[in-house]
Design an enzyme around this catalytic site. Sequence first.
Site, PDB file in Angstrom:
ATOM      1  N   GLN A 138       6.358  20.456 -19.045  1.00  0.00           N
ATOM      2  CA  GLN A 138       5.910  20.651 -17.657  1.00  0.00           C
ATOM      3  C   GLN A 138       5.112  21.953 -17.519  1.00  0.00           C
ATOM      4  OE1 GLN A 138       8.997  19.662 -18.546  1.00  0.00           O
ATOM      5  NE2 GLN A 138       9.960  18.342 -17.001  1.00  0.00           N
ATOM      6  N   ASN A 176      18.928  23.651 -13.097  1.00  0.00           N
ATOM      7  CA  ASN A 176      17.481  23.637 -13.200  1.00  0.00           C
ATOM      8  C   ASN A 176      17.103  23.182 -14.602  1.00  0.00           C
ATOM      9  OD1 ASN A 176      14.911  24.174 -11.835  1.00  0.00           O
ATOM     10  ND2 ASN A 176      14.650  25.793 -13.353  1.00  0.00           N
ATOM     11  N   LYS A 177      15.802  23.120 -14.853  1.00  0.00           N
ATOM     12  CA  LYS A 177      15.303  22.639 -16.142  1.00  0.00           C
ATOM     13  C   LYS A 177      15.991  23.336 -17.312  1.00  0.00           C
ATOM     14  CE  LYS A 177      13.176  20.023 -16.581  1.00  0.00           C
ATOM     15  NZ  LYS A 177      13.788  18.694 -16.702  1.00  0.00           N
ATOM     16  N   ARG A 235       7.840  13.820 -10.519  1.00  0.00           N
ATOM     17  CA  ARG A 235       9.056  14.540 -10.892  1.00  0.00           C
ATOM     18  C   ARG A 235       9.045  15.847 -10.116  1.00  0.00           C
ATOM     19  NH1 ARG A 235       6.353  18.597 -11.780  1.00  0.00           N
ATOM     20  NH2 ARG A 235       8.285  19.581 -12.416  1.00  0.00           N
ATOM     21  N   GLY A 236      10.202  16.514 -10.211  1.00  0.00           N
ATOM     22  CA  GLY A 236      10.354  17.729  -9.407  1.00  0.00           C
ATOM     23  C   GLY A 236      11.260  17.394  -8.247  1.00  0.00           C
ATOM     24  N   ALA A 237      12.322  18.165  -8.069  1.00  0.00           N
ATOM     25  CA  ALA A 237      13.358  17.797  -7.101  1.00  0.00           C
ATOM     26  C   ALA A 237      12.821  17.400  -5.717  1.00  0.00           C
ATOM     27  CB  ALA A 237      14.371  18.939  -7.009  1.00  0.00           C
ATOM     28  N   ASP A 240      17.162  22.187  -9.074  1.00  0.00           N
ATOM     29  CA  ASP A 240      17.361  20.765  -8.805  1.00  0.00           C
ATOM     30  C   ASP A 240      18.636  20.529  -8.019  1.00  0.00           C
ATOM     31  OD1 ASP A 240      15.663  21.000 -11.436  1.00  0.00           O
ATOM     32  OD2 ASP A 240      15.230  19.057 -10.542  1.00  0.00           O
ATOM     33  N   ARG A 270      17.463   8.928 -11.030  1.00  0.00           N
ATOM     34  CA  ARG A 270      17.729  10.161 -11.798  1.00  0.00           C
ATOM     35  C   ARG A 270      18.918  10.862 -11.136  1.00  0.00           C
ATOM     36  NH1 ARG A 270      12.732  13.966 -13.160  1.00  0.00           N
ATOM     37  NH2 ARG A 270      14.114  14.689 -14.833  1.00  0.00           N
TER      38      ARG A 270
HETATM   39  C1  LIG Z   1      10.382  22.302  -7.344  1.00  0.00           C
HETATM   40  S1  LIG Z   1      11.787  21.920  -8.206  1.00  0.00           S
HETATM   41  C2  LIG Z   1      11.183  21.332  -9.696  1.00  0.00           C
HETATM   42  C3  LIG Z   1      12.286  21.247 -10.727  1.00  0.00           C
HETATM   43  O1  LIG Z   1      12.328  19.909 -11.232  1.00  0.00           O
HETATM   44  C4  LIG Z   1      12.016  19.976 -12.598  1.00  0.00           C
HETATM   45  O2  LIG Z   1      12.658  18.988 -13.351  1.00  0.00           O
HETATM   46  P1  LIG Z   1      11.859  17.645 -13.744  1.00  0.00           P
HETATM   47  O3  LIG Z   1      10.467  18.051 -14.121  1.00  0.00           O
HETATM   48  O4  LIG Z   1      12.667  17.063 -14.881  1.00  0.00           O
HETATM   49  O5  LIG Z   1      11.915  16.770 -12.505  1.00  0.00           O
HETATM   50  C5  LIG Z   1      12.514  21.343 -13.008  1.00  0.00           C
HETATM   51  O6  LIG Z   1      13.914  21.394 -13.086  1.00  0.00           O
HETATM   52  C6  LIG Z   1      11.983  22.158 -11.869  1.00  0.00           C
HETATM   53  O7  LIG Z   1      12.540  23.417 -11.705  1.00  0.00           O
END
Ligand SMILES: CSC[C@H]1O[C@H](OP(=O)(O)O)[C@H](O)[C@@H]1O
Length: 358
Positions: A205, A256-257, A54-56, A246, A96
């Site tokens: 996270q 973002n989150k 996960r993570g953009a 994101d 996603r």
């Molecule tokens: C480096 S951007 C990571 C970004 O993605 C995370 O979401 P997720 O863990 O649901 O993929 C979160 O928004 C972070 O800021």
Amino acid sequence: MRERLLAAEKVKSIEWRDGGLHLLDQRKLPMQECWLVCDSAVAVADAIRQMVVRGAPAIGISAAYGLVLGLKARLAAGGDWREALEADFQSLADSRPTAVNLFWALNRMRERLGRLKPGEDPLAVLEAEAIAIHDSDREANLTMAQFGVELIRKHKASPQNLLTHCNTGALATGGFGTALGVIRAAHLEGLVELVHADETRPWLQGSRLTAWELAGEGVPVSLNTDSAAAHLMKTKAITWVIVGADRITANGDVANKIGTYQLAVTAMHHGVRFMVVAPSSTIDMGLENGDDIPIEERAGQELLEFNGQRFAAEVEVFNPVFDVTPADLIDAIVTEKGVVERPNAEKMTELMSRKRLH
Ligand SMILES: CSC[C@H]1O[C@H](OP(=O)(O)O)[C@H](O)[C@@H]1O
């Protein structure tokens, strides 16, 4: 500084080797470090959907490798591989909805296939493109870390308290991290007193991933509930809230989150500067503002239970996992192309007109 940052790179979450995509299973961290090997496009799509990775930026990189796996299977099956590969594009695109890096990577791979020259091996070309996407993200992380440190130092050139949300480190990217890359670099440059890390419910996270990354490198970190962030900004002399993204739209709005928007409102109230760190692959100039960013809603189980153990009452659940912070609450957007302070549409257009550095 770059050499110090390169020396500090430790954690990897994505490895392309032996013709397979190896993913550090982030659902299991920090208690277990398990690697999952994906051997098909559908397996990569599932891994993204289930947040193995996960993570953009990490999602985009993984999707690119997923397409390579898909092409390998389509070529082996014979027939019209271009037509057959569309199913893999779709599986990955459906995994996603919010992180635009996924679609940016798929489009870049599609565009590269569109430029195939007669006699070129499509598999070799596509694999090289996926590796280039991965390498360019890693380079972008290092550049953003330097820009972010310069910005922090410009305002205060001594150790200070920072707050971050979710995980934006090596686990979320191709290398050093976005927001957490800036924080790591600030630590290496002696600018960090303490990093306050939001636990980031419901997927945690922060407590499971960010705390693990920072503690593992000796960066002073303190974990707090998401709801303590306002109190921390009021009482702990925090100078910056530093987060990832994101999807950033043409006017500088940032998805973002979930919880980021309220951090930005609180930061404005307390005079705490707000920095967003993201590579240009996160910028969606096709969307005028944040109103149209698709916000992913995940299963209610994420709030109702932990590790399969239910602890909540029998109720309806609303579980949006992103929110949108308006540009006017953001002090700076840090990308590998440069820094936009007080972002607006005109400044974002100028930024995106600059040549990619990596
Ligand atoms: C480096 S951007 C990571 C970004 O993605 C995370 O979401 P997720 O863990 O649901 O993929 C979160 O928004 C972070 O800021």
